[in-house]
Design an enzyme around this catalytic site. Structure first.
Site, PDB file in Angstrom:
ATOM      1  N   ASP A   1       1.067  -0.744  -0.262  1.00 47.45           N
ATOM      2  CA  ASP A   1       0.426  -0.208   0.097  1.00 47.45           C
ATOM      3  C   ASP A   1       0.414   1.376  -0.202  1.00 47.45           C
ATOM      4  O   ASP A   1       1.882   1.424  -0.434  1.00 47.45           O
ATOM      5  CB  ASP A   1      -0.790  -0.405   1.385  1.00 47.45           C
ATOM      6  CG  ASP A   1      -2.393   0.342   0.865  1.00 47.45           C
ATOM      7  OD1 ASP A   1      -1.888   1.844   0.958  1.00 47.45           O
ATOM      8  OD2 ASP A   1      -3.534  -0.022   0.657  1.00 47.45           O
ATOM      9  N   ASP A   2       0.152   2.484   0.560  1.00 48.80           N
ATOM     10  CA  ASP A   2       1.358   3.602   0.349  1.00 48.80           C
ATOM     11  C   ASP A   2       2.208   3.388   0.556  1.00 48.80           C
ATOM     12  O   ASP A   2       3.042   2.320   2.127  1.00 48.80           O
ATOM     13  CB  ASP A   2       0.354   4.834   0.991  1.00 48.80           C
ATOM     14  CG  ASP A   2       0.692   6.205   1.128  1.00 48.80           C
ATOM     15  OD1 ASP A   2       1.207   6.197   0.033  1.00 48.80           O
ATOM     16  OD2 ASP A   2      -0.152   6.992   0.799  1.00 48.80           O
TER      17      ASP A   2
ATOM     18  N   ASP B   1      -5.698   5.205  -4.974  1.00 46.46           N
ATOM     19  CA  ASP B   1      -6.358   5.997  -4.060  1.00 46.46           C
ATOM     20  C   ASP B   1      -6.755   6.896  -4.760  1.00 46.46           C
ATOM     21  O   ASP B   1      -6.272   7.760  -5.501  1.00 46.46           O
ATOM     22  CB  ASP B   1      -5.992   6.333  -2.986  1.00 46.46           C
ATOM     23  CG  ASP B   1      -6.534   6.335  -1.587  1.00 46.46           C
ATOM     24  OD1 ASP B   1      -8.043   6.066  -2.138  1.00 46.46           O
ATOM     25  OD2 ASP B   1      -5.211   5.904  -0.700  1.00 46.46           O
TER      26      ASP B   1
ATOM     27  N   SER C   1     -11.130   3.718  -6.580  1.00 49.09           N
ATOM     28  CA  SER C   1     -11.372   4.645  -4.556  1.00 49.09           C
ATOM     29  C   SER C   1     -12.446   5.177  -4.746  1.00 49.09           C
ATOM     30  O   SER C   1     -12.240   6.275  -3.892  1.00 49.09           O
ATOM     31  CB  SER C   1     -10.270   5.227  -3.792  1.00 49.09           C
ATOM     32  OG  SER C   1      -9.269   4.194  -3.899  1.00 49.09           O
TER      33      SER C   1
ATOM     34  N   ASP D   1     -12.527   3.758   5.874  1.00 51.93           N
ATOM     35  CA  ASP D   1     -11.280   3.061   5.890  1.00 51.93           C
ATOM     36  C   ASP D   1     -11.615   1.463   7.438  1.00 51.93           C
ATOM     37  O   ASP D   1     -12.319   2.028   8.659  1.00 51.93           O
ATOM     38  CB  ASP D   1      -9.499   3.459   6.708  1.00 51.93           C
ATOM     39  CG  ASP D   1      -8.885   4.167   4.939  1.00 51.93           C
ATOM     40  OD1 ASP D   1      -9.748   4.205   3.886  1.00 51.93           O
ATOM     41  OD2 ASP D   1      -8.214   4.951   5.176  1.00 51.93           O
TER      42      ASP D   1
END
Ligand code: GLA
Length: 435
Positions: A80-81, A158, A191, A218
Site C-alpha cells: 500500500d502507500d 486512491d 477508490s 477505511d
C-alpha cells in the site's frame, strides 16, 4: 463536419464505455495488503520487522507459500502507500525509497512471480498519495508504463489530493485507459466511490472501468469498524449490489483477522460476511504472528468457496430476525433444475449475550423449491439436514458471532444423489456438479 463529429462521438463512446477489457478478477481477488496492519511505518531502524520494505514484502511472500495461504487461493501481495521515495527521479519517473527497497520494484516483482504469486502496488489519482508521496496527476502515461515495466499485476489507486467530483471520475477512466494501453494485465482497484456519496459516484461506470472499488471509509482494527461497514453496505445494497459480478467487485476493505484484535467469533463473522458480499479477500496481518485458529478461519475452504462462487452474485441482508441478529443470504452454484443454492449467515452484531432466533427458509427468501439440504460451515457436520422451506428452525448465535450455512435445493435430482451427500463433499465439488 457532422460526420467528423459523429466519428469523434463514436470514438469517445468506445473509449468511455469499453475501457475495461482486461478479463481479470473473474472471482473476487484474494491476497494480502499492507495498510491495515503496517500503515505508513517507514522507520526501519526502529522497527525492522514492521516497516514498509522489500524485506516485509519478501517475508510475506514466503509466508504465503509456507503457511498454505497461496494454496488456499490468496495470490496477490500488495504494498500500500509509503513504498515511494519522497520525489520522482530526475527524469520524472516514480522510484521506490532506495533504502527500504534497495533492489528496486522489478527485482521484487521477479521474486514474487517466481513463487507463483502476483505483485500489487499503490498510487493515487491526485497530486499526492494520502500519506504525501508523489501522485499520478500529470504523469498518467509514463507511470502506467513504469508499472508495466516493473511487471506489476495489480494497482490500488486512491483518491486523496483531488476534488471528489466528476472530473476525478474522468481521471480514473483515463488512467485505466493508459493501463490497458500498456498491454500488461493489471487488476485495477479504484477508490472514487469512497470519496463521494453513492448518488454522485456513477456506479454504472465502475464495472466498465475498474475490477474492484472501495465503497466506504477505511476499516479499523475493531469489531465496531466491521459492523459499521456492514451497516453501510446493508443501507445501500439496493443501489450497489447490482454492480458486482465477475470482473468487477464492491470492496468493503481489508480482512483484519489475525491481528489479535478480534475474538474468534468476530473473525468468523468478518470472513463469512465478506464471503456473502463477494468481497475481495485481502488480508492485512503479520502472517508470521497469526494464530493457528485465525489461520484456519482465513483458510477455511468452504467459506472461501462461497466467496469465490462462479456466479459472482453479491449477497444481501434479507431479514432482521431480532433486534440483534440479521440474516444475510447469497445466491450460489450449484443451480439444480434452475434453482439456486444459497449461503445463509445469521449475524449477531451486538454484545448482549447469545441470541436465539427462529425462522423458516422461506422467511429468508428460499422459496424456489420445497426443501433444501443444509450444511453448516465452521462445524464438523457429517450429513446435511433436509429442511422444508416452511419448517421452523432455531439458531442460537453468540454475541458478535455468526452461524453460516450452505443450502442446496433438494429437487428430485438431488434426492437421487443422496448416497453421495456428505457435508465435506457439499462444498468441495458440489456433489460432482450435481451427480
Ligand atoms: C486511504 C485508503 C487506505 C490507505 C491509505 C494510505 O486512507 O483508504 O486504504 O490506502 O489511504 O495512505
Amino acid at each position: 463536419m457532422f460526420l467528423s463529429k459523429l466519428f469523434l462521438f463514436c470514438l469517445l463512446y468506445v473509449k468511455y464505455t469499453n475501457s475495461l477489457e482486461n478479463g481479470l478478477a473473474r472471482r473476487p481477488p484474494m491476497g494480502w495488503l499492507s495498510w491495515a496492519q503496517f500503515g505508513c511505518a517507514t522507520d526501519c531502524k526502529k522497527s525492522p520487522n514492521k516497516c514498509i520494505s522489500d524485506k516485509l514484502i519478501r517475508r510475506t511472500t514466503d509466508a504465503m507459500v509456507s503457511q498454505g495461504y497461496l494454496k488456499a487461493g490468496y495470490e496477490y501481495v500488495i504494498v500500500d502507500d509509503c513504498w515511494f521515495a519522497k520525489n520522482r527521479d530526475k527524469n520524472g519517473r516514480l522510484q521506490p525509497d532506495p533504502e527500504r527497497f534497495p533492489h528496486g520494484m522489478k527485482d521484487l516483482a521477479n521474486y514474487i512471480h517466481d513463487k507463483q504469486m502476483k505483485f500489487g502496488i499503490y498510487e493515487d489519482i491526485g497530486t499526492h498519495t494520502c500519506a504525501g508521496y508523489p501522485g499520478l496527476q500529470g504523469h498518467f502515461q509514463e507511470d502506467a508504463k513504469t508499472f508495466a515495466e516493473w511487471e506489476i499485476d495489480y494497482i490500488k489507486v486512491d483518491g486523496c489530493y483531488m476534488n471528489p467530483d466528476q472530473a476525478m471520475i474522468n481521471k480514473y477512466v483515463e488512467f485505466g485507459d493508459y493501463l490497458n494501453k500498456t498491454g500488461r494485465s493489471i487488476t485495477y482497484s479504484c477508490s472514487w466511490p469512497a470519496y463521494m456519496p453513492v448518488e454522485q459516484a456513477d456506479y454504472s461506470l465502475l464495472p466498465k472501468t475498474c475490477n474492484l472499488w472501495r465503497n466506504a471509509w477505511d476499516i479499523g482494527d475493531s469489531w465496531s469498524s466491521i459492523s459499521g461497514i456492514l451497516k453501510w453496505f446493508a443501507r445501500r445494497q439496493d443501489i450497489i449490489a447490482q454492480f458486482a459480478g465477475p470482473g468487477h467487485w464492491n470492496d468493503p476493505d481489508m480482512l483484519i483477522i489475525g491481528n489479535n484484535k478480534l475474538t474468534p467469533g468476530q473473525s468468523k463473522a468478518q470472513m463469512s460476511l465478506w464471503a456473502i458480499l463477494a468481497a475481495p479477500l485481502l488480508m492485512s496481518a503479520d502472517l508470521d504472528l497469526v494464530s493457528s485458529s485465525d489461520r484456519d478461519i482465513l483458510q477455511n475452504r468452504d467459506v472461501i468457496a462461497i466467496n469465490q462462487d462462479e456466479l459472482g452474485i453479491q449477497g444481501l441482508l434479507v431479514k432482521k430476525a431480532s433486534k440483534h441478529t440479521d440474516v444475510w443470504t447469497r445466491k450460489l452454484t450449484p443451480i439444480v433444475d434452475n434453482f439456486h443454492s444459497y449461503a445463509i449467515a445469521f449475524l449477531n452484531k451486538e454484545n448482549n449475550g447469545a441470541d436465539k432466533v427462529t425462522v423458516t427458509l422461506s422467511d429468508v427468501g428460499l422459496t424456489s423449491t420445497k426443501k433444501y439440504f443444509v450444511c453448516e460451515v465452521f462445524k464438523n457436520q457429517k450429513k446435511p439436514h433436509l429442511i422444508n422451506i416452511n419448517a421452523k428452525f432455531t439458531v442460537k448465535v453468540n454475541s458478535e458471532d455468526v452461524r453460516l450455512y450452505k443450502a442446496i435445493p433438494a429437487t428430485p435430482k438431488m434426492l437421487n444423489c443422496k448416497k453421495h451427500l456428505t457435508c465435506s463433499k457439499f462444498q468441495k465439488d458440489d456433489i460432482e456438479r450435481v451427480c
